[in-house]
Design a protein around this motif. Structure first.
Motif, PDB file in Angstrom:
ATOM      1  N   TYR A 158       0.862  -1.186   0.000  1.00 38.59           N
ATOM      2  CA  TYR A 158       0.000   0.000   0.000  1.00 38.59           C
ATOM      3  C   TYR A 158       0.895   1.232   0.000  1.00 38.59           C
ATOM      4  N   ASN A 202       0.710   5.707  -0.095  1.00 34.64           N
ATOM      5  CA  ASN A 202       0.068   7.013  -0.207  1.00 34.64           C
ATOM      6  C   ASN A 202       0.752   7.822  -1.311  1.00 34.64           C
ATOM      7  N   ASN A 203      -0.033   8.530  -2.106  1.00 33.38           N
ATOM      8  CA  ASN A 203       0.550   9.380  -3.136  1.00 33.38           C
ATOM      9  C   ASN A 203      -0.275  10.652  -3.274  1.00 33.38           C
ATOM     10  N   LEU A 210       0.580  13.871  -2.596  1.00 33.19           N
ATOM     11  CA  LEU A 210       0.624  14.670  -1.377  1.00 33.19           C
ATOM     12  C   LEU A 210       1.929  15.460  -1.307  1.00 33.19           C
ATOM     13  N   GLN A 225      -0.103  20.248   4.760  1.00 38.77           N
ATOM     14  CA  GLN A 225      -0.256  19.155   3.797  1.00 38.77           C
ATOM     15  C   GLN A 225      -1.310  19.527   2.761  1.00 38.77           C
ATOM     16  N   ASP A 229      -3.039  18.072  -1.305  1.00 36.11           N
ATOM     17  CA  ASP A 229      -3.060  17.077  -2.363  1.00 36.11           C
ATOM     18  C   ASP A 229      -3.510  17.731  -3.659  1.00 36.11           C
TER      19      ASP A 229
END
Length: 564
Positions: free
Chosen positions: A298, A300-301, A303, A328, A330
């Motif tokens: 897995y 996270n992208n 960001l 942060q 996205d």
């Protein structure tokens, strides 16, 4: 079961035969230790659907051999439970080591970096060399097992056989370090029969390069960084790009790209400066949208994170304070139907004024701002439009105090208080919604050292407040433990009762009983048994309750362990 035991003995024989190294003549002796255990789990319920299988078992073991300076750890596990990752849980592997060398055989997992190979299990082999300044890690094996499409079993996800290989080279000197890693993975198309197009399964290929470093600038400043570039072919069977030309850098991505091949980047940097009384740090992380590595389960992208942190301690480390703040966001490519910006801040305080007293306090704040784009305009290029703004603010305050009332050779008495408040406020246009959760616990524990008897009592409360509803749980708990039969048998018992209120109306009673036994059969063997009962008695209908019915649930476990 017979196959698993055969594999274990075969691996042991192969490994031992392969370790005919130069130190075999040195009389250091042979040391062997390890253990094996078999756990049986039982479950039944009435009033609700079963959340677990009625019966499951797990057979696991480990063997550690040190023969003439050669360390050979071996482990295995086998279960009848089917997990979501496409295959039954059955693992056999060994990682023998000798001086600066370490091998990996069977089911193993390795990590090169967070953006390349990161903890993915593989069936195959690997080798590590860890020198004083240079280190090398190589691996090769099967990442995913082939699973054919089964129209009669929707839970059995089809998968191509996926093979992978990688290498990581590192150099370190006086605290500084630089590493270069490369990982490659590819699905084998003919490993399974044809799959209907509606399933959406596509054979993939991936090459990832990563560079990481750690550099000390003087005695007070340290800088770390991680960069990675991934070339990912989403569908090996897609059409090739006509008249495709590659530059000098493209040659290192040794895959034959096509119209589904994409390339993405990921990076992370951190710097810390240590002053006399405190430290100050800052960090930056950016991961491109759709960044993917087949070496991680897995990821996270899409960001971008900017963070700052500080910490200090004084009064001979009796008081410690730390804090951080971060931004942060996205939707880095402006292609999502909504974009999010979030501010995160937290501070924590730890105090130990005396050896008996311990105090911890913390506060965190999350501020999120989301732009929801109108569905009829979000796909128009270069369109200018208003957005639907959505803001959410979440705050958490928590604290705990622990105090030792008495500490002697015969008895120990302790009291613990803890509490927290979590609040979330959502704002959209002129509408505000606020949710709050309060939690508090007080516990008293006492233990008699000579007899080994322990006793504890606790009280707890949990309240959730919404716009038009309040849900409350209050309860008491009693727990204790005692050794029997000359301390060969250890027993434990825990009782909990809670009352559930909905808008100040009693809607249910909740009960739980935990009973455990552990018996030592000599020096090497032990039996363990446990039983847990959970029950809910409905009094009235609840608006916010997860379950609005009466139910009974039983979970039991019986296990045997042997160690040597």
């Amino acid at each position: 079961m017979k196959n698993i035991l055969s594999i274990c003995f075969m691996l042991m024989a192969v490994v031992l035969h392969a370790q005919q190294l130069e130190s075999i003549g040195i009389k250091k002796g042979v040391k062997i230790n390890g253990g094996v255990s078999l756990a049986n789990n039982f479950y039944t319920a009435s009033g609700i659907s079963n959340r677990l299988n009625p019966y499951s078992y797990v057979l696991s073991g480990n063997l550690n051999i040190n023969a003439f300076g050669v360390s050979i750890p071996l482990s295995f596990a086998y279960s009848n439970q089917n997990f979501s990752y496409r295959q039954p849980f059955n693992i056999v592997g060994a990682s023998p080591s000798y001086k600066k060398f370490k091998a990996h055989i069977g089911y193993r997992n390795l990590t090169f970096s967070p953006y390349t190979l990161s903890g993915h299990n593989f069936l195959g082999g690997g080798l590590e060399y860890n020198g004083d300044k240079f280190s090398v890690v190589v691996m090769s094996g099967r990442l995913l097992k082939a699973v054919d499409y089964d129209s009669n079993n929707v839970n059995a996800l089809p998968a191509y056989k996926r093979m992978g290989a990688g290498i990581k080279l590192s150099y370190r000197n006086k605290g500084d370090q630089i590493s270069i890693s490369n990982f490659y993975a590819k699905d084998i198309i003919n490993s399974i029969d044809s799959v209907p197009a509606r399933v959406g399964l596509q054979a993939q290929e991936n090459v990832v390069w990563g560079v990481s470093f750690k550099k000390a600038l003087g005695k007070k400043f340290a800088l770390t960084g991680e960069l990675a570039r991934s070339a990912w072919t989403k569908d090996i069977t897609a059409q090739e790009v006509p008249n495709q030309s590659k530059g000098p850098l493209d040659a290192i991505f040794y895959i034959r790209g096509n119209q589904s091949t994409v390339t993405y980047n990921a990076m992370k940097f951190n710097g810390t400066y240590t002053f006399k009384l405190f430290s100050l740090g800052a960090g930056y992380e950016r991961i491109d949208p759709e960044y993917r590595t087949l070496g991680a389960y897995y990821f996270n992208n899409d960001l971008e994170n900017i963070t700052m942190n500080a910490a200090t301690a004084f009064m001979k480390n009796k008081i410690k304070v730390s804090g951080n703040v971060g931004l942060q966001r996205d939707d880095l490519n402006k292609q999502k139907s909504s974009s999010m910006k979030r501010t995160v801040g937290s501070v924590s305080l730890g105090m130990t004024p005396t050896a008996r007293l311990n105090i911890n306090l913390s506060y965190s704040n999350f501020y999120s701002y989301v732009n929801i784009k109108p569905i009829d305009l979000q796909y128009l290029p270069n369109a200018r439009y208003d957005t639907l703004n959505y803001t959410q603010i979440s705050q958490t305050i928590s604290g705990s105090v622990g105090y030792t009332l008495l500490q002697s050779d015969k008895v120990t008495k302790m009291i613990q208080l803890s509490g927290s408040q979590m609040g979330a406020t959502s704002k959209q246009a002129s509408t505000n919604r606020t949710n709050t959760m309060l939690n508090a616990t007080v516990a008293y524990n006492q233990a008699w050292k000579e007899s080994g008897i322990s006793l504890g009592v606790s009280a707890n409360g949990n309240q959730s407040r919404f716009e038009d509803n309040t849900n409350l749980y209050v309860g008491l708990g009693i727990m204790g433990g005692a050794p029997l039969f000359k301390k060969k048998l250890r027993t434990s018992l825990g009782l909990n009762m809670n009352q559930n209120y909905d808008n100040n109306t009693l809607v249910a009673y909740l009960f739980s009983v935990n009973n455990g036994y552990s018996y030592r059969l000599g020096k090497h063997q032990s039996l363990n048994a446990s039983l847990r009962y959970t029950g809910r008695t409905k009094i009235a209908n609840a608006v916010t309750g997860r379950y609005n019915t009466s139910f009974n649930e039983f979970m039991g476990s019986l296990s045997y362990s042997y160690s040597f």
